[in-house]
Design a protein around this motif. Sequence first.
Motif, mmCIF file in Angstrom:
data_model
loop_
_atom_site.group_PDB
_atom_site.id
_atom_site.type_symbol
_atom_site.label_atom_id
_atom_site.label_comp_id
_atom_site.label_asym_id
_atom_site.label_seq_id
_atom_site.Cartn_x
_atom_site.Cartn_y
_atom_site.Cartn_z
ATOM 1 N N SER A 119 4.229 46.363 10.582
ATOM 2 C CA SER A 119 4.501 45.669 9.327
ATOM 3 C C SER A 119 4.154 44.197 9.483
ATOM 4 C CB SER A 119 5.983 45.826 8.945
ATOM 5 O OG SER A 119 6.232 45.338 7.638
ATOM 6 N N ASP A 120 3.907 43.541 8.370
ATOM 7 C CA ASP A 120 3.785 42.084 8.328
ATOM 8 C C ASP A 120 2.780 41.566 9.359
ATOM 9 O OD1 ASP A 120 6.036 41.191 6.303
ATOM 10 O OD2 ASP A 120 6.894 42.777 7.535
ATOM 11 N N HIS A 162 -0.062 39.992 8.455
ATOM 12 C CA HIS A 162 -0.404 38.678 7.900
ATOM 13 C C HIS A 162 -1.726 38.133 8.448
ATOM 14 C CE1 HIS A 162 3.051 37.914 5.336
ATOM 15 N NE2 HIS A 162 3.824 38.463 6.272
ATOM 16 N N ASP A 165 2.277 43.548 3.654
ATOM 17 C CA ASP A 165 1.992 42.149 4.001
ATOM 18 C C ASP A 165 0.939 42.134 5.104
ATOM 19 O OD1 ASP A 165 3.645 41.282 2.026
ATOM 20 O OD2 ASP A 165 4.992 40.148 3.320
ATOM 21 N N GLY A 170 3.047 45.167 0.318
ATOM 22 C CA GLY A 170 4.165 44.234 0.370
ATOM 23 C C GLY A 170 4.087 43.261 -0.782
ATOM 24 N N HIS A 226 2.985 40.311 -0.731
ATOM 25 C CA HIS A 226 1.737 39.550 -0.747
ATOM 26 C C HIS A 226 0.592 40.336 -1.359
ATOM 27 C CE1 HIS A 226 2.750 35.748 1.195
ATOM 28 N NE2 HIS A 226 3.643 36.447 1.878
ATOM 29 N N HIS A 251 8.826 48.183 1.583
ATOM 30 C CA HIS A 251 8.561 46.871 2.176
ATOM 31 C C HIS A 251 9.851 46.074 2.300
ATOM 32 C CE1 HIS A 251 6.340 43.421 3.533
ATOM 33 N NE2 HIS A 251 6.943 42.670 2.627
ATOM 34 N N GLY A 295 10.217 46.431 6.077
ATOM 35 C CA GLY A 295 9.698 45.232 6.724
ATOM 36 C C GLY A 295 10.226 43.983 6.052
ATOM 37 N N HIS A 296 9.315 43.052 5.805
ATOM 38 C CA HIS A 296 9.523 41.858 4.994
ATOM 39 C C HIS A 296 10.222 40.725 5.719
ATOM 40 C CE1 HIS A 296 9.495 39.431 1.470
ATOM 41 N NE2 HIS A 296 10.750 39.577 1.159
ATOM 42 N N HIS A 316 10.536 40.241 9.013
ATOM 43 C CA HIS A 316 9.922 39.951 10.307
ATOM 44 C C HIS A 316 10.908 40.059 11.464
ATOM 45 C CE1 HIS A 316 6.358 37.473 8.429
ATOM 46 N NE2 HIS A 316 6.780 38.429 7.615
ATOM 47 N N ASN A 348 13.690 48.253 10.836
ATOM 48 C CA ASN A 348 12.688 47.216 10.579
ATOM 49 C C ASN A 348 11.951 46.980 11.897
ATOM 50 O OD1 ASN A 348 11.296 44.707 10.244
ATOM 51 N ND2 ASN A 348 12.726 44.107 8.640
ATOM 52 N N SER A 392 7.636 41.854 12.859
ATOM 53 C CA SER A 392 6.312 41.448 12.386
ATOM 54 C C SER A 392 5.280 41.540 13.499
ATOM 55 C CB SER A 392 6.369 40.013 11.858
ATOM 56 O OG SER A 392 5.075 39.536 11.559
#
Length: 244
Positions: free
Chosen positions: A7-8, A10, A36, A61, A63, A111, A153-154, A156, A171, A174
Amino acid sequence: MKLAVISDIHGNVAALDAVLADAATRQVEQIVNLGDICSGGLFPRETAERLMPLGFPTIRGNHERQLSDQTLEQMGLSDRHAATTMLPEQLAWLAALPATRRVSDDVLLVHGTPDSDLTYLLETVTERGIRPATADEVEQRLGSVDASVILCGHTHLQRAMALDDGRLIVNPGSVGLPAYEDDRPYPHLVESGSPHARYAVLSNEGSGWAVSLLSVAYDWEQAARDAEANGRADWSRALRSGRV
């Protein structure tokens, strides 16, 4: 079933590659992605190039939603960087992702929460900052969701919680950004405390779910320099230290 959960990311393709290499050593049957994915201070286009051919079960996510919903003028720096560097077919891939997804009857991908990509599930933000959510708060945010495992997630932050009714929430942390600051609903800092790339592995051999929360080393110094080259000193501090 043995799942790797990412997840995440970025846009941190170096961290993603390190996590995928580590997951390959653990004989996972499937990798799932909680969103994300590309927005950030690093390499949105290259991250999409890496992921799209792999076909992992993936959700959007906040984003990804913002890339579809907002104009360039409305976007923050991370989304604008993604919107102006990614290929049209990559942006279309992100726009088509679902908000939630089941990968089996037992496992639900979200997310943030099942109803929101901005609400934290396993953390609560107050005027004093961020703290772990209570079981009652998590149950309220989940509502009547009947999945045995909810992957979110989300925030981090790596965390797992088992509710009294048997539901397990995980979770994975990240992959690509170990710290950030936010102002919703109150100003707060999210810090993992180290620069490692993070993900989770869940396995169930019939006697219940086992969870491994994993941290993977990669060249975060180079990632920090790449962020600086993109004008993101805020990212370089987070990437080097896991702190804001």
